[in-house]
Enzyme design. Structure first.
Site, PDB file in Angstrom:
ATOM      1  N   ASP B 207       0.793  -1.217   0.157  1.00 51.04           N
ATOM      2  CA  ASP B 207       0.028  -0.016   0.048  1.00 51.04           C
ATOM      3  C   ASP B 207       0.837   1.038   0.036  1.00 51.04           C
ATOM      4  O   ASP B 207       1.552   1.656   0.921  1.00 51.04           O
ATOM      5  CB  ASP B 207      -0.687   0.016   1.174  1.00 51.04           C
ATOM      6  CG  ASP B 207      -1.432   1.321   1.560  1.00 51.04           C
ATOM      7  OD1 ASP B 207      -1.592   2.225   0.687  1.00 51.04           O
ATOM      8  OD2 ASP B 207      -2.078   1.399   2.467  1.00 51.04           O
ATOM      9  N   CYS B 372      -8.078   5.637  10.435  1.00 49.04           N
ATOM     10  CA  CYS B 372      -8.151   4.229   9.887  1.00 49.04           C
ATOM     11  C   CYS B 372      -7.312   3.188  10.165  1.00 49.04           C
ATOM     12  O   CYS B 372      -6.861   2.504   9.510  1.00 49.04           O
ATOM     13  CB  CYS B 372      -8.595   4.398   8.439  1.00 49.04           C
ATOM     14  SG  CYS B 372     -10.148   5.265   7.998  1.00 49.04           S
TER      15      CYS B 372
END
Lengths: 144, 415
Positions: B207, B372
């Site tokens: 990511d 998050c």
């Protein structure tokens, strides 16, 4: 008084630093837990009914959150004591907001009413009081 | 394209590209310190998108008329820009998605559902963003695979000595990690993890949402198998992201979504898929957004990622020094030389929401919340943090305003 001074006026900071009704009730007749997905804040509410099984005798809360959510939940415990489960189930959020008495943005509004929503869920579960759609999201518990 | 900068980053000249910095918030110029969440957009990107819509817009790939050709050229040109930006071997391996999150979900579903099962181990880390955590948690549960995490130490760095124990649990099939932590700014040792993953026959999923805007990305040097990043964190529009994957893996995967350009032929009996990359691009894509994404990559490339990285490093050093001097402020994460331009911190006895609210009155925009990364919050023992994050347009003066704002927070709360 500036908007900032209004939001963090003395009564809010007092409830934040010295929350009323803080702590778990054990045993409790009704309990529920809820989160504010925005910030991960959590609140758990505990309720004890009087001998009639309807009147809220005592209410306590645990959790972590911002000054607005903690002060609002602290004020909530004072607001609902002595009322019946069905009265609180239909208590409009405006009544609590009036008590808090500060201008709130839509995002901070969620902080302010988290405790009230969790209390409504607890009463719904214990007493079957109605849970209007706006609060139902708090009761959902779908996990993987 | 005209970028208002030479190779050494001239922040004041660059700021003139961003109209938002003329904006007043509560009567004060906005100090935007939330670029890890999303970046502001330069006029070069906005103008190019408007021009694209006004002169070159139609649906892509289908039409034989001039506008459709121009649109397709713009869209495919952006794919080539993404390829070059991450040094991918081929633009057939570059897939446009709606976001980095969608790209990571695509891998988890399309690769994970077919390749994972009982006895397999999916490895993520304790500082993963939910977007690279939950899809794997979900697919692991669906397929019966184990879900293991690499823990972090108190400084927010991965504890690689846990890898042997993880390998002993079964067949390691996936290692998924962010190159840079969106909450702490930690630069993770992805190259090492990729080597370890391959030794165990696993794929390495990166990511890069928080890394790609700030550092050179070379998928071949990283040695990974998949890499995802998004447009909106690199000065481009929201609604566009990119996935790069190794050709042989993408070829063997089933599509993630169905319909539109991903189809080769359909009959009542069977359907076959289009070639790469279209196999993974169902429906009309975010055409102008993909185009704007490409323009944004040009914009930051012309400024130079080395210059951006050096600028952000100076800012983060300054911020960490200043914050450390405020009693009651605790900074999370590694030292400045092992992080990008992100500083997460707490102010004793004041919730991050309240910190951010008071800072907003000073015109300072920071993020308060779990970012998050709830498992990371649990590890740090907090519900939320306040996060300041920087980009090519951030200034020392904005950090000084953050510091002044924090003194106001402490004064308001008597903390």
């Amino acid at each position: 008084m500036s908007e900032l001074e209004q939001m963090y006026r003395e009564v809010i900071l007092d409830h934040y630093k010295n929350p009323r009704g803080h702590g778990a009730l054990d045993p409790a007749d009704a309990t529920a837990e809820g989160q504010n997905p925005l910030c991960g804040d959590e609140v758990t509410i505990f309720v004890r009914f009087g001998e009639d099984g309807e009147t809220i005798d005592d209410v306590g809360f645990e959790g972590r959150g911002c000054a607005i959510s903690q002060a609002a939940t602290s004020m909530l415990t004072e607001l609902v004591k002595g009322r019946t489960a069905s009265e609180v189930a239909s208590l409009p959020k405006e009544d609590l907001l009036e008590e808090i008495g500060i201008p709130l943005t839509p995002i901070r509004l969620k902080c302010a009413i988290l405790g009230l929503g969790v209390l409504k869920v607890a009463l719904h579960r214990a007493k079957g009081t109605p849970l209007p759609p706006e609060w139902q999201g708090l009761a959902d518990d779908l996990t993987i | 394209m005209a970028v208002s900068s030479a190779k050494a980053l001239e922040v004041e000249r660059l700021r003139a590209d961003f109209a938002v910095f003329d904006e007043l918030v509560n009567g004060k110029p906005v100090a935007y310190l939330d670029s890890a969440s999303s970046t502001q957009k330069p006029r070069q990107v906005l103008d190019a998108m408007r021009e694209f819509y006004e002169h070159s817009y139609a649906n892509v790939h289908r039409g034989v008329y001039t506008l459709a050709e121009r649109a397709t050229e713009g869209y495919e040109g952006a794919r080539e820009k993404v390829r070059a930006y991450i040094n991918a071997p081929s633009n057939r391996e570059v897939i446009f998605t709606r976001s980095a999150t969608e790209a990571l979900n695509l891998i988890a579903y399309s690769w994970g559902l077919e390749n994972l099962g009982a006895g397999d181990v999916v490895v993520i880390t304790e500082l993963e963003h939910h977007a690279n955590f939950v899809p794997w948690q979900f697919i692991a549960k669906k397929t019966g695979a184990q879900f293991a995490h690499i823990p972090i130490d108190d400084a927010g760095e991965l504890q690689l000595d846990a890898l042997d124990e993880i390998a002993a649990r079964g067949n390691v099939k996936v290692v998924a990690n962010n190159l840079v932590s969106n909450t702490l700014g930690t630069i993770n040792p992805v190259e090492k993890l990729a080597v370890w993953a391959h030794e165990h026959g696993a794929i390495m999923v990166v990511d890069a949402a928080q890394a790609a805007p700030h550092r050179h990305i070379d998928v071949q040097a990283l040695g990974c198998d998949f890499l995802a990043f998004s447009s909106h964190k690199v000065c481009g529009p929201s609604g566009a992201g990119a996935l790069w994957g190794r050709r042989e893996l993408l070829d063997a995967m089933q599509p993630f979504n169905f319909g539109g350009e991903m189809i080769r032929s359909v009959s009542l009996e069977r359907t076959s898929w289009n070639e790469l990359p279209y196999k993974f691009e169902a429906g009309t894509p975010a055409i102008a957004e993909a185009y704007g994404f490409g323009v944004a990559l040009d914009y930051v490339s012309e400024i130079g990622l080395d210059a951006i990285e050096a600028h952000e490093h100076e800012l983060v050093v300054h911020a960490m020094e200043q914050l450390a001097e405020i009693p009651g402020v605790r900074i999370f994460g590694p030292p400045a030389d092992r992080r990008t331009g992100i500083v997460s911190f707490e102010v004793a006895n004041v919730h991050p929401h309240d910190v951010a609210q008071i800072l907003n009155w000073e015109g300072v925009a920071v993020r308060a919340g779990h970012h998050c990364t709830q498992p990371l919050m649990t590890r740090l023992g907090v519900a939320a943090t306040t996060r300041a994050s920087f980009y090519l347009y951030s200034t020392h003066e904005e950090i000084d305003r953050l510091v002044a704002g924090l003194l106001k927070v402490k004064e308001t709360f008597g903390a």
